[in-house]
Design a protein around this motif. Structure first.
Motif, PDB file in Angstrom:
ATOM      1  N   GLU A 175      -6.120   5.884  -0.352  1.00 59.55           N
ATOM      2  CA  GLU A 175      -5.525   5.215   0.801  1.00 59.55           C
ATOM      3  C   GLU A 175      -6.506   4.261   1.457  1.00 59.55           C
ATOM      4  O   GLU A 175      -7.725   4.411   1.339  1.00 59.55           O
ATOM      5  CB  GLU A 175      -5.080   6.249   1.844  1.00 59.55           C
ATOM      6  CG  GLU A 175      -3.957   7.137   1.371  1.00 59.55           C
ATOM      7  CD  GLU A 175      -3.499   8.132   2.427  1.00 59.55           C
ATOM      8  OE1 GLU A 175      -2.436   8.716   2.214  1.00 59.55           O
ATOM      9  OE2 GLU A 175      -4.181   8.324   3.455  1.00 59.55           O
ATOM     10  N   VAL A 176      -5.943   3.315   2.178  1.00 65.41           N
ATOM     11  CA  VAL A 176      -6.726   2.380   2.978  1.00 65.41           C
ATOM     12  C   VAL A 176      -6.627   2.820   4.429  1.00 65.41           C
ATOM     13  O   VAL A 176      -5.533   3.028   4.953  1.00 65.41           O
ATOM     14  CB  VAL A 176      -6.180   0.937   2.843  1.00 65.41           C
ATOM     15  CG1 VAL A 176      -6.965  -0.013   3.734  1.00 65.41           C
ATOM     16  CG2 VAL A 176      -6.205   0.484   1.401  1.00 65.41           C
ATOM     17  N   VAL A 177      -7.780   2.986   5.070  1.00 64.05           N
ATOM     18  CA  VAL A 177      -7.821   3.241   6.513  1.00 64.05           C
ATOM     19  C   VAL A 177      -8.279   1.920   7.119  1.00 64.05           C
ATOM     20  O   VAL A 177      -9.441   1.533   7.002  1.00 64.05           O
ATOM     21  CB  VAL A 177      -8.790   4.378   6.876  1.00 64.05           C
ATOM     22  CG1 VAL A 177      -8.806   4.602   8.379  1.00 64.05           C
ATOM     23  CG2 VAL A 177      -8.422   5.655   6.137  1.00 64.05           C
ATOM     24  N   ALA A 178      -7.337   1.207   7.716  1.00 65.73           N
ATOM     25  CA  ALA A 178      -7.623  -0.136   8.224  1.00 65.73           C
ATOM     26  C   ALA A 178      -8.406  -0.085   9.525  1.00 65.73           C
ATOM     27  O   ALA A 178      -8.105   0.705  10.420  1.00 65.73           O
ATOM     28  CB  ALA A 178      -6.322  -0.904   8.433  1.00 65.73           C
ATOM     29  N   ILE A 199     -11.777   2.815   2.105  1.00 61.42           N
ATOM     30  CA  ILE A 199     -10.945   3.263   0.994  1.00 61.42           C
ATOM     31  C   ILE A 199     -11.300   4.732   0.803  1.00 61.42           C
ATOM     32  O   ILE A 199     -12.463   5.071   0.565  1.00 61.42           O
ATOM     33  CB  ILE A 199     -11.240   2.478  -0.302  1.00 61.42           C
ATOM     34  CG1 ILE A 199     -11.215   0.977  -0.068  1.00 61.42           C
ATOM     35  CG2 ILE A 199     -10.292   2.908  -1.411  1.00 61.42           C
ATOM     36  CD1 ILE A 199      -9.886   0.423   0.371  1.00 61.42           C
ATOM     37  N   VAL A 200     -10.322   5.625   0.923  1.00 57.24           N
ATOM     38  CA  VAL A 200     -10.592   7.061   0.893  1.00 57.24           C
ATOM     39  C   VAL A 200      -9.716   7.773  -0.124  1.00 57.24           C
ATOM     40  O   VAL A 200      -8.622   7.315  -0.451  1.00 57.24           O
ATOM     41  CB  VAL A 200     -10.382   7.706   2.288  1.00 57.24           C
ATOM     42  CG1 VAL A 200     -11.302   7.097   3.333  1.00 57.24           C
ATOM     43  CG2 VAL A 200      -8.936   7.604   2.738  1.00 57.24           C
ATOM     44  N   LEU A 201     -10.222   8.897  -0.632  1.00 56.09           N
ATOM     45  CA  LEU A 201      -9.397   9.863  -1.351  1.00 56.09           C
ATOM     46  C   LEU A 201      -8.939  10.849  -0.301  1.00 56.09           C
ATOM     47  O   LEU A 201      -9.756  11.385   0.452  1.00 56.09           O
ATOM     48  CB  LEU A 201     -10.212  10.628  -2.401  1.00 56.09           C
ATOM     49  CG  LEU A 201     -10.550   9.933  -3.689  1.00 56.09           C
ATOM     50  CD1 LEU A 201     -11.362  10.874  -4.582  1.00 56.09           C
ATOM     51  CD2 LEU A 201      -9.311   9.490  -4.426  1.00 56.09           C
ATOM     52  N   ARG A 202      -7.644  11.089  -0.234  1.00 51.04           N
ATOM     53  CA  ARG A 202      -7.122  11.980   0.806  1.00 51.04           C
ATOM     54  C   ARG A 202      -6.288  13.077   0.173  1.00 51.04           C
ATOM     55  O   ARG A 202      -5.440  12.812  -0.681  1.00 51.04           O
ATOM     56  CB  ARG A 202      -6.289  11.190   1.796  1.00 51.04           C
ATOM     57  CG  ARG A 202      -5.893  11.990   3.009  1.00 51.04           C
ATOM     58  CD  ARG A 202      -5.338  11.097   4.082  1.00 51.04           C
ATOM     59  NE  ARG A 202      -5.025  11.849   5.263  1.00 51.04           N
ATOM     60  CZ  ARG A 202      -4.419  11.343   6.308  1.00 51.04           C
ATOM     61  NH1 ARG A 202      -4.091  10.062   6.326  1.00 51.04           N
ATOM     62  NH2 ARG A 202      -4.163  12.078   7.364  1.00 51.04           N
ATOM     63  N   ILE A 203      -6.553  14.299   0.595  1.00 51.62           N
ATOM     64  CA  ILE A 203      -5.829  15.470   0.112  1.00 51.62           C
ATOM     65  C   ILE A 203      -4.656  15.755   1.047  1.00 51.62           C
ATOM     66  O   ILE A 203      -4.820  15.774   2.266  1.00 51.62           O
ATOM     67  CB  ILE A 203      -6.754  16.713   0.098  1.00 51.62           C
ATOM     68  CG1 ILE A 203      -7.862  16.562  -0.936  1.00 51.62           C
ATOM     69  CG2 ILE A 203      -5.968  17.996  -0.114  1.00 51.62           C
ATOM     70  CD1 ILE A 203      -7.449  16.746  -2.359  1.00 51.62           C
ATOM     71  N   TYR A 204      -3.505  15.958   0.449  1.00 51.88           N
ATOM     72  CA  TYR A 204      -2.348  16.478   1.174  1.00 51.88           C
ATOM     73  C   TYR A 204      -2.077  17.847   0.560  1.00 51.88           C
ATOM     74  O   TYR A 204      -1.900  17.959  -0.652  1.00 51.88           O
ATOM     75  CB  TYR A 204      -1.130  15.569   1.013  1.00 51.88           C
ATOM     76  CG  TYR A 204      -1.294  14.257   1.737  1.00 51.88           C
ATOM     77  CD1 TYR A 204      -0.928  14.136   3.076  1.00 51.88           C
ATOM     78  CD2 TYR A 204      -1.831  13.137   1.104  1.00 51.88           C
ATOM     79  CE1 TYR A 204      -1.091  12.939   3.758  1.00 51.88           C
ATOM     80  CE2 TYR A 204      -1.990  11.938   1.778  1.00 51.88           C
ATOM     81  CZ  TYR A 204      -1.616  11.844   3.098  1.00 51.88           C
ATOM     82  OH  TYR A 204      -1.780  10.656   3.776  1.00 51.88           O
ATOM     83  N   ASP A 205      -2.088  18.893   1.377  1.00 50.72           N
ATOM     84  CA  ASP A 205      -1.932  20.252   0.866  1.00 50.72           C
ATOM     85  C   ASP A 205      -1.063  21.042   1.830  1.00 50.72           C
ATOM     86  O   ASP A 205      -1.507  21.450   2.906  1.00 50.72           O
ATOM     87  CB  ASP A 205      -3.308  20.905   0.710  1.00 50.72           C
ATOM     88  CG  ASP A 205      -3.244  22.303   0.115  1.00 50.72           C
ATOM     89  OD1 ASP A 205      -2.137  22.837  -0.094  1.00 50.72           O
ATOM     90  OD2 ASP A 205      -4.315  22.873  -0.144  1.00 50.72           O
ATOM     91  N   ALA A 206       0.174  21.254   1.441  1.00 48.60           N
ATOM     92  CA  ALA A 206       1.129  21.957   2.293  1.00 48.60           C
ATOM     93  C   ALA A 206       0.643  23.361   2.639  1.00 48.60           C
ATOM     94  O   ALA A 206       0.875  23.849   3.746  1.00 48.60           O
ATOM     95  CB  ALA A 206       2.491  22.018   1.606  1.00 48.60           C
ATOM     96  N   ASP A 207      -0.058  24.034   1.727  1.00 46.61           N
ATOM     97  CA  ASP A 207      -0.537  25.392   1.993  1.00 46.61           C
ATOM     98  C   ASP A 207      -1.575  25.439   3.104  1.00 46.61           C
ATOM     99  O   ASP A 207      -1.780  26.470   3.725  1.00 46.61           O
ATOM    100  CB  ASP A 207      -1.158  26.007   0.730  1.00 46.61           C
ATOM    101  CG  ASP A 207      -0.116  26.272  -0.349  1.00 46.61           C
ATOM    102  OD1 ASP A 207       1.094  26.313  -0.022  1.00 46.61           O
ATOM    103  OD2 ASP A 207      -0.514  26.422  -1.511  1.00 46.61           O
ATOM    104  N   SER A 208      -2.271  24.329   3.338  1.00 48.13           N
ATOM    105  CA  SER A 208      -3.314  24.290   4.368  1.00 48.13           C
ATOM    106  C   SER A 208      -2.889  23.518   5.602  1.00 48.13           C
ATOM    107  O   SER A 208      -3.708  23.191   6.449  1.00 48.13           O
ATOM    108  CB  SER A 208      -4.587  23.659   3.784  1.00 48.13           C
ATOM    109  OG  SER A 208      -5.077  24.441   2.737  1.00 48.13           O
ATOM    110  N   GLY A 209      -1.608  23.162   5.698  1.00 50.22           N
ATOM    111  CA  GLY A 209      -1.121  22.433   6.852  1.00 50.22           C
ATOM    112  C   GLY A 209      -1.514  20.964   6.840  1.00 50.22           C
ATOM    113  O   GLY A 209      -1.508  20.313   7.881  1.00 50.22           O
ATOM    114  N   LEU A 210      -1.859  20.444   5.678  1.00 54.03           N
ATOM    115  CA  LEU A 210      -2.260  19.041   5.549  1.00 54.03           C
ATOM    116  C   LEU A 210      -1.151  18.262   4.847  1.00 54.03           C
ATOM    117  O   LEU A 210      -1.316  17.794   3.729  1.00 54.03           O
ATOM    118  CB  LEU A 210      -3.578  18.933   4.759  1.00 54.03           C
ATOM    119  CG  LEU A 210      -4.761  19.699   5.341  1.00 54.03           C
ATOM    120  CD1 LEU A 210      -5.946  19.668   4.385  1.00 54.03           C
ATOM    121  CD2 LEU A 210      -5.153  19.116   6.687  1.00 54.03           C
TER     122      LEU A 210
END
Length: 140
Positions: free
Chosen positions: A123-126, A103-114
């Motif tokens: 999110e769940v990383v199965a 179970i992760v906290l994930r950053i999505y950041d358009a300015d950094s290409g993410l």
């Protein structure tokens, strides 16, 4: 006007979001002595936030704060989950098999290409079902 380093916006110079994260990371717990503009990723250590509890096919993450650091170029993001979040887990594996999910906290950041937007997601990383499972890799 040329500058020799980064100073908050007090001097009116607009910095990129990446430069501001790198500057702020210098105030946080360093990831290593050799990288003074890095920050150690993880949840805030003096609180009980971001605790995960699992029930049948869901996981609940409590409100809390964390640092998510990109060791390559983007600097450290300060992240806060203001309220508990419930995520759905995949179906249980068959008999004789088990799976390790993250179970992760994930950053999505358009300015950094993410990603194409700017947001924080739980999110769940199965993992992969196996008789001897191992944890999946962390997302970038």
């Amino acid at each position: 006007m040329a500058t020799d380093g980064m100073v908050s916006r007090w001097n009116g110079v607009p910095y990129s979001a990446t430069a501001e994260r790198q500057m702020f990371a210098s105030l946080l717990m360093p990831d290593s002595a050799a990288a003074p503009f890095s920050a150690r990723s993880g949840r805030r250590v003096n609180g009980a936030g971001l605790a995960v509890s699992v029930s049948t096919l869901t996981a609940t993450v409590t409100a809390g704060a964390a640092v998510i650091h990109d060791p390559v170029t983007a600097g450290g993001w300060l992240a806060a989950l203001p309220s508990s979040k419930v995520v759905t887990l995949g179906a249980r594996p068959g008999a004789g098999l088990s799976r390790i999910d993250l179970i992760v906290l994930r950053i999505y950041d358009a300015d950094s290409g993410l990603g194409a937007v700017k947001e924080l997601k739980v999110e769940v990383v199965a993992g992969t079902a196996s008789a001897s499972p191992s944890a999946p890799g962390l997302p970038s």
